[in-house]
Design a protein around this motif. Structure first.
Motif, PDB file in Angstrom:
ATOM      1  N   THR A  81       0.821  -1.225   0.000  1.00 48.63           N
ATOM      2  CA  THR A  81       0.000   0.000   0.000  1.00 48.63           C
ATOM      3  C   THR A  81       0.847   1.264   0.000  1.00 48.63           C
ATOM      4  O   THR A  81       0.350   2.339  -0.278  1.00 48.63           O
ATOM      5  CB  THR A  81      -0.905   0.064   1.240  1.00 48.63           C
ATOM      6  N   ARG A  90       4.399   4.411  -4.335  1.00 54.74           N
ATOM      7  CA  ARG A  90       4.013   5.709  -4.923  1.00 54.74           C
ATOM      8  C   ARG A  90       4.691   5.870  -6.281  1.00 54.74           C
ATOM      9  O   ARG A  90       5.070   6.954  -6.667  1.00 54.74           O
ATOM     10  CB  ARG A  90       4.443   6.858  -3.997  1.00 54.74           C
ATOM     11  N   ASN A 129       7.110   9.651  -4.678  1.00 56.65           N
ATOM     12  CA  ASN A 129       7.115  10.276  -3.358  1.00 56.65           C
ATOM     13  C   ASN A 129       8.544  10.269  -2.810  1.00 56.65           C
ATOM     14  O   ASN A 129       9.265   9.295  -2.973  1.00 56.65           O
ATOM     15  CB  ASN A 129       6.180   9.485  -2.442  1.00 56.65           C
ATOM     16  N   PRO A 130       8.941  11.387  -2.170  1.00 56.71           N
ATOM     17  CA  PRO A 130      10.341  11.456  -1.708  1.00 56.71           C
ATOM     18  C   PRO A 130      10.725  10.368  -0.707  1.00 56.71           C
ATOM     19  O   PRO A 130      11.891  10.017  -0.617  1.00 56.71           O
ATOM     20  CB  PRO A 130      10.446  12.844  -1.074  1.00 56.71           C
ATOM     21  N   ASN A 131       9.772   9.852   0.051  1.00 60.77           N
ATOM     22  CA  ASN A 131      10.197   8.801   0.983  1.00 60.77           C
ATOM     23  C   ASN A 131       9.160   7.719   1.247  1.00 60.77           C
ATOM     24  O   ASN A 131       9.098   7.176   2.335  1.00 60.77           O
ATOM     25  CB  ASN A 131      10.689   9.409   2.304  1.00 60.77           C
ATOM     26  N   ARG A 132       8.358   7.418   0.248  1.00 57.32           N
ATOM     27  CA  ARG A 132       7.484   6.254   0.399  1.00 57.32           C
ATOM     28  C   ARG A 132       7.813   5.244  -0.663  1.00 57.32           C
ATOM     29  O   ARG A 132       7.931   5.577  -1.838  1.00 57.32           O
ATOM     30  CB  ARG A 132       6.029   6.656   0.270  1.00 57.32           C
ATOM     31  N   ASP A 186       5.258   4.439  21.698  1.00 55.78           N
ATOM     32  CA  ASP A 186       4.661   3.762  20.563  1.00 55.78           C
ATOM     33  C   ASP A 186       4.653   2.283  20.876  1.00 55.78           C
ATOM     34  O   ASP A 186       5.641   1.598  20.685  1.00 55.78           O
ATOM     35  CB  ASP A 186       5.436   4.046  19.273  1.00 55.78           C
ATOM     36  N   ASP A 187       3.549   1.844  21.400  1.00 54.64           N
ATOM     37  CA  ASP A 187       3.461   0.439  21.748  1.00 54.64           C
ATOM     38  C   ASP A 187       3.290  -0.350  20.477  1.00 54.64           C
ATOM     39  O   ASP A 187       2.526   0.024  19.603  1.00 54.64           O
ATOM     40  CB  ASP A 187       2.300   0.199  22.699  1.00 54.64           C
ATOM     41  N   LEU A 246       6.018  -3.170  24.516  1.00 53.07           N
ATOM     42  CA  LEU A 246       5.979  -1.747  24.833  1.00 53.07           C
ATOM     43  C   LEU A 246       7.305  -1.117  24.455  1.00 53.07           C
ATOM     44  O   LEU A 246       8.353  -1.757  24.521  1.00 53.07           O
ATOM     45  CB  LEU A 246       5.710  -1.516  26.321  1.00 53.07           C
ATOM     46  N   ASP A 286      -4.981  -6.273   0.434  1.00 50.67           N
ATOM     47  CA  ASP A 286      -5.317  -5.008   1.074  1.00 50.67           C
ATOM     48  C   ASP A 286      -5.001  -3.849   0.130  1.00 50.67           C
ATOM     49  O   ASP A 286      -5.805  -2.927  -0.041  1.00 50.67           O
ATOM     50  CB  ASP A 286      -4.490  -4.896   2.364  1.00 50.67           C
ATOM     51  N   GLY A 338      -7.375  -3.117  -2.426  1.00 52.78           N
ATOM     52  CA  GLY A 338      -8.607  -2.480  -1.961  1.00 52.78           C
ATOM     53  C   GLY A 338      -9.810  -3.395  -1.957  1.00 52.78           C
ATOM     54  O   GLY A 338     -10.942  -2.942  -2.032  1.00 52.78           O
ATOM     55  N   SER A 355     -12.535  -5.187   3.145  1.00 56.01           N
ATOM     56  CA  SER A 355     -13.207  -4.143   3.913  1.00 56.01           C
ATOM     57  C   SER A 355     -12.724  -4.182   5.349  1.00 56.01           C
ATOM     58  O   SER A 355     -12.038  -5.102   5.779  1.00 56.01           O
ATOM     59  CB  SER A 355     -14.700  -4.371   3.899  1.00 56.01           C
ATOM     60  N   THR A 397     -14.335  -4.761   8.024  1.00 56.42           N
ATOM     61  CA  THR A 397     -14.787  -5.917   8.809  1.00 56.42           C
ATOM     62  C   THR A 397     -14.077  -7.198   8.371  1.00 56.42           C
ATOM     63  O   THR A 397     -13.704  -8.022   9.192  1.00 56.42           O
ATOM     64  CB  THR A 397     -16.312  -6.092   8.683  1.00 56.42           C
ATOM     65  N   GLU A 398     -13.877  -7.333   7.068  1.00 62.22           N
ATOM     66  CA  GLU A 398     -13.182  -8.526   6.575  1.00 62.22           C
ATOM     67  C   GLU A 398     -11.728  -8.557   7.039  1.00 62.22           C
ATOM     68  O   GLU A 398     -11.176  -9.617   7.295  1.00 62.22           O
ATOM     69  CB  GLU A 398     -13.187  -8.528   5.044  1.00 62.22           C
TER      70      GLU A 398
END
Lengths: 315, 758
Positions: free
Chosen positions: A68, A71, A75-78, A121-122, A133, A271, A274, A277, A279-280
């Motif tokens: 997901t 890009r 994108n500069p960092n994705r 950030d757990d 943790l 995922d 797309g 959903s 719920t799924e």
């Protein structure tokens, strides 16, 4: 040997600096796992080895895929394919924060000029049935690492507790090298006879995979593959502990876990397409988690997972 | 008297937990000390990301000697009993005192407990506190077993007086208490030895640690507003963010940075959300334009370059974050302004499951559209506009921005709807239809928004009820309680009269149609003369795709038992789909239960609500609430309360007589049979009340109606005081019972008063 770092000039120098640093701290420097994974945590050297009572210290680079996040290389960092650097030490040493900060110095981050912060950030991996943790570590507002004390993996309490460090290598390197766009980052030395940028290496694949991940991957095929991996994983784990051919006790935790990894990655692809959903999602994640738990159950039945022959005779 | 200083020094404590942890530390330690007899004069607690600190002033140096008196057996009790008492008290016979009491000579023991030194008590209490600390989340580390929020590194625990400081001897899971701490992680990491609180606070200040969180927050706010003001700008207030940021630093340094020009065109909510959620930045606004133009970040240190490197880094990170947001925004705008507009996104929702038993998001939208269309006239909205609003309200779920920032759902939809050229009412409905999200969230007030917001919630209730996913106990995964409360608040706060049953009927028909169209219903059981027959019993058993045809005699039987729904086989089955009674009353009673909670918070008793629910038309929630409020107000008056007693008395006598006589007394009370003045007065009062109540009821003015009833209190009381209802003369008796029946009828106009407690 000193950890005082020379300022690195390329992506690979940063990786090499980390490898050297953690090797000096006594970690076994492993190689990437040879499967598609979403994060370095999925490497059995982390997931499975954080279980059981055996001490462990490993560091490695892990190519990771997050469909997901693609890009098209714009994108500069994705990126949908990127590298994580992963360190796992069990039991977590009392000076793990200091060791970690040392690694930042080793890659040329001047502790006197930057603002390093440990922000809650757990960590929870619903797919691995794992949580811990810790913090995300910020350098001047940039998240450069995840720092986690594992509490549970595959539904098992971690005892002793492992300390896990995960560095997002591209982001960290861009920061250290002062590069604004990932594709412009020098991969090897800018003075090399053939200097290569990150873009030279990965622009092409980012484009191709972005198109594939988002629009082309055949969801029917993927759905079948997901089901196959799930069935296969269960099948492996159903086999008796004793191998009929050799007569040895061989619990096949790792082969089963490979199937679990596969299912997890296919889920990520679905995922990205797309077709899942909210719920799924829960149902799919639950199915992968069930596999991860069974693999963890199997691993603690292996010698590496702390099983001893006495355990069997005791029951 | 000595002072006590405790510091628990750990790895970074999450900001959101610090305040509570400080309070808990103070409470647990001081309670423990006081319970053990160790009182103190003053207490102060401080927190930073790495420490919880408690300072007690003027604490007792030792707990006082305690003398406990214990009553024993009689002096002449058997030897064994006395021996047992002595053993328990740890005394000998000659140490007991004999006292004369009304019950004879009794033995008393005086048990003296010597005082204990403070250090001993503090050590015990602090160990208990550490081991049982109520962190919201805690963890183990290394090979140890102790749990703390993050690894605990050291315990500072000293008792100090004029003579000097003494370390409290204490070891918890391998950590031994001492008299040292450390300064700022980077600016002054060395060990510091301290002798008392003042020394501690001063040395920490020199070691770049501001101990007091309030003072850190003050510094941040003061510096931030100053630097913004100097640039002609203002900081967007955010108390939650301020507290959080103060918990992230020990030595705050405020820096103001710029937002790249390319990003200034993003909606302000996007800028704010991205900066706050991801970066913990404050937004800095131009007071003239309202635009967000800069940001403030708070570093945890000073540097030789005065923060230049840090600020440059933060600007770069923000640039990366916002270029992501801009990527989404530009892509989304391209979609909504292209041909197809937001419909493209709605279409994409055909592939997104809402719930596996309730179909896709697109089906949900269809149902919402149908329901919005029907509800619109009832709430003053244009039916077509409401339907259109429902069709695009959830379109933004397909947008890239909402995928990235789910908390912006609805809001982005309204931006995109405007860009797509849709009406303001439609755009606003996208933003408002999720509301109210919490009990304090505003309800939508624009008619189109109301229609869509109601449709969303009613469909949710109907749908999840139909597939039997009702909330149980504390589990309410689909937030149906919130949906029910939303329906209540939207109707009541907007003063809208809607029949809940009709709304459920429309919603139910839409649901069944949607299930039929998607082949999720297996309810076709056969046909009679070309009309399809659908089984009511199984129409929401959705997993089985097969059609359950039954034979003729089964059909005949099912028709007789009312299990069959007739449809004419056309695409619209709606008009013939009946809302099953049991289903309707189950949903309605769930809503009524939420209503009780809602009204209880406004001080209205549950039995008052029950009394009103029992009335016809109680599916109109607004009407129901009006009844309940009027009744509740009346009950608060003296007349009201006594009226209820009078009514109950009348009703009891009447009911007993009706049961005994086997008839219903409901008609024909005639004043000519009245024998006493009280009786005649009651006739007159009832006539007067009726004249007042009847028009009030017609106007749904329940307060006036109740006031009219309350006026009956005097005549009713007087009647019961002087008149014997069960007179010997049967004509007089019958007349009086019929008179009581008039009381019953009149008093039952607003609510069923028999349901009231007491």
């Amino acid at each position: 040997m000193s950890d005082a770092a020379q300022k690195p000039r390329s992506f690979q120098e940063i990786i090499l600096a980390l490898q050297g640093y953690w090797a000096r701290q006594g970690c076994a420097v492993l190689q990437p796992y040879d499967m598609e994974v979403g994060a370095g945590t999925f490497h059995p050297a982390t997931t499975l080895r954080s279980l059981g009572s055996q001490p462990w210290a490993a560091a490695y680079v892990q190519p990771s895929r997050r469909p997901t996040d693609g890009r098209y290389g714009e994108n500069p960092n994705r990126l949908q394919h990127y590298y994580q650097y992963q360190v796992l030490i069990k039991p977590s040493p009392p000076n793990l924060q200091e060791l970690y900060l040392g690694s930042l110095e080793a890659i040329g981050i001047d502790m006197a000029l930057h603002d390093i912060r440990f922000v809650e950030d757990d960590w929870e991996s619903p797919t691995l049935g794992a949580w811990g943790l810790g913090w995300e570590v910020w350098c001047d507002g940039m998240e450069v690492s995840q720092f986690t004390y594992f509490q549970q993996v595959g539904g098992h309490d971690c005892h002793p507790v492992s300390g896990e460090l995960t560095y997002g290598l591209e982001r960290l390197a861009m920061y250290v090298l002062g590069v604004d766009h990932v594709m412009d980052m020098p991969f090897n030395s800018p003075d090399a006879p053939i200097p290569l940028t990150y873009g030279d290496v990965f622009k092409q694949t980012e484009e191709e995979f972005a198109r594939w991940n988002f629009d082309t991957a055949n969801t029917d095929v993927l759905l079948d593959q997901f089901n196959e991996a799930e069935t296969h994983c269960k099948f492996i784990l159903e086999q008796p502990a004793e191998d009929p051919k050799t007569g040895k006790r061989i619990v096949m935790a790792h082969p089963a876990y490979d199937q679990c990894i596969k299912a997890s990655h296919i889920f990520n692809l679905l995922d990205a397409r797309g077709v899942i959903s909210v719920t799924e999602r829960q149902a799919y994640i639950g199915r992968v988690r069930a596999l991860a738990k069974q693999c963890a159950d199997a691993f603690v039945q292996t010698r590496a997972g702390g099983w001893t022959p006495e355990q069997d005779s005791a029951t | 008297m000595p002072d006590l200083l405790i510091e628990l020094f750990s790895e970074e404590i999450p900001a959101r937990m610090q305040k509570r942890a400080g309070e808990d530390l103070q409470k647990l330690v001081t309670n423990g000390l006081v319970d053990a007899g160790l009182t103190y004069g003053s207490a102060a607690v401080f927190t930073t990301p790495r420490r919880l600190t408690l300072a007690l002033g003027d604490m007792l140096a030792a707990s006082p000697r305690q003398v406990e008196e214990r009553k024993g057996p009689k002096a002449d009790a058997p030897e064994k009993a006395i021996e047992g008492f002595l053993r328990g008290a740890g005394l000998t016979r000659d140490q007991l005192e004999e006292r004369d009491t009304p019950k004879g000579k009794i033995l008393f023991a005086k048990i003296e407990k010597p005082g204990r030194p403070a250090a001993e008590i503090v050590a015990e209490v602090l160990e208990q506190t550490i081991r049982n600390f109520p962190w919201p989340k805690s963890m183990r580390w290394g090979a140890g077993n102790l749990k703390w929020v993050r690894p605990l590194h050291s315990i500072l625990c000293i008792i100090s007086d004029e003579a000097g400081a003494e370390v409290v001897p204490l070891t918890v899971d391998g950590i031994t208490a001492g008299n040292t701490t450390r300064g700022h992680r980077f600016l002054a990491p060395d060990e510091i030895e301290v002798t008392g609180f003042e020394d501690y606070q001063a040395k920490l200040a020199r070691a770049s640690v501001v101990l007091d969180p309030a003072s850190r927050a003050d510094t941040i706010w003061h510096d931030a507003t100053n630097v913004a003001f100097a640039a002609g700008l203002e900081v967007v207030e955010d108390a939650g963010l301020l507290a959080e940021v103060a918990g992230l630093v020990e030595y705050p340094v405020v820096l103001m940075g710029r937002i790249g020009k390319d990003f200034l065109g993003l909606p302000p909510e996007v800028l704010q959300t991205s900066m706050k959620e991801h970066q913990k930045f404050f937004s800095v606004r131009n007071p003239k334009s309202g635009q967000i133009e800069r940001f403030i970040t708070v570093a945890n240190r000073t540097t030789a370059d005065e923060g230049t490197t840090i600020l440059a880094g933060n600007e770069k990170v923000l640039g990366a974050r916002l270029s992501d947001a801009k990527f989404f925004w530009d892509n989304d705008l391209r979609t909504v302004t292209a041909e197809g507009g937001m419909e493209t996104w709605v279409k994409a929702l055909e592939n997104v499951t809402f719930h596996n038993k309730l179909g896709t998001q697109a089906e949900l939208i269809d149902r919402m559209a149908t329901l919005s269309h029907e509800l619109a006239p009832l709430v003053g909205a244009d039916a077509d506009e409401a339907e259109q609003a429902a069709r695009v309200a959830k379109a933004d779920l397909s947008s890239e921005m909402v995928y990235e920032f789910p908390e912006l759902q609805g809001l982005m939809g309204s931006y995109y709807a405007r860009k797509a050229g849709l009406s303001d009412a439609v755009a606003d409905a996208a933003k408002d239809h999720y509301a109210p999200l919490g009990p304090s969230d505003d309800v939508p007030t624009a008619p189109v928004s109301i229609a869509v917001a109601l449709a969303e919630k009613i469909d949710k209730l109907t749908g999840f009820w139909a597939i039997d996913e009702k909330p149980t106990g504390s589990k309410d995964p689909f937030a149906l309680r919130r949906a029910a409360l939303g329906v209540i608040r939207i109707l009541v706060e907007n003063d809208l009269n809607i029949s809940g049953l009709s709304a459920l009927q429309i919603s139910y028909a839409a649901l069944i149609n949607s299930q039929l169209d998607a082949d999720r219903a297996n309810i076709l059981v056969g046909d009679v003369d070309g009309t399809e027959l659908w089984s009511r019993g199984s129409h929401v058993t959705l997993d089985d795709g097969e059609t359950a045809r039954r034979n003729d005699s089964e059909i005949a039987q099912a028709i007789e038992q009312g299990e069959i729904i007739f449809t004419d086989g056309s695409a619209d089955h709606g008009s013939r789909i009946a809302l099953p009674n049991e289903f309707a009353s189950s949903v309605l009673s769930f809503i009524h239960d939420r209503l009780k909670v809602y009204l209880r918070d406004q001080g209205i008793r549950h039995d008052v609500i029950d009394a009103c629910i029992a009335m016809e038309g109680s599916d109109d929630l607004t009407l129901l609430v009006k009844r309940a409020r009027a009744l509740s107000e009346t009950l608060k008056t003296d007349d009201g309360e006594n009226l209820i007693q009078g009514f109950k008395r009348a009703n009891n006598i009447l009911s007993q007589a009706e049961e005994a006589d086997g008839v219903e007394y409901s008609f024909g009370a005639d004043p000519k049979f009245a024998e006493t003045d009280a009786e005649k007065d009651l006739f007159a009062a009832l006539d007067k009340a009726e004249a007042k109540i009847t028009p009030a009821m017609a106007a749904q003015d329940f307060s006036t109606a109740m006031a009219g009833m309350a006026e009956l209190r005097g005549p009713i009381d007087a009647f019961f005081e002087t008149v014997q209802v069960n007179a010997d003369n049967p004509t007089v008796r019958r007349n009086r019972l019929n008179l009581l029946s008039r009381i019953r009828t009149i008093c039952s106009a607003v609510a069923d008063l028999t349901k009231l407690d007491g």
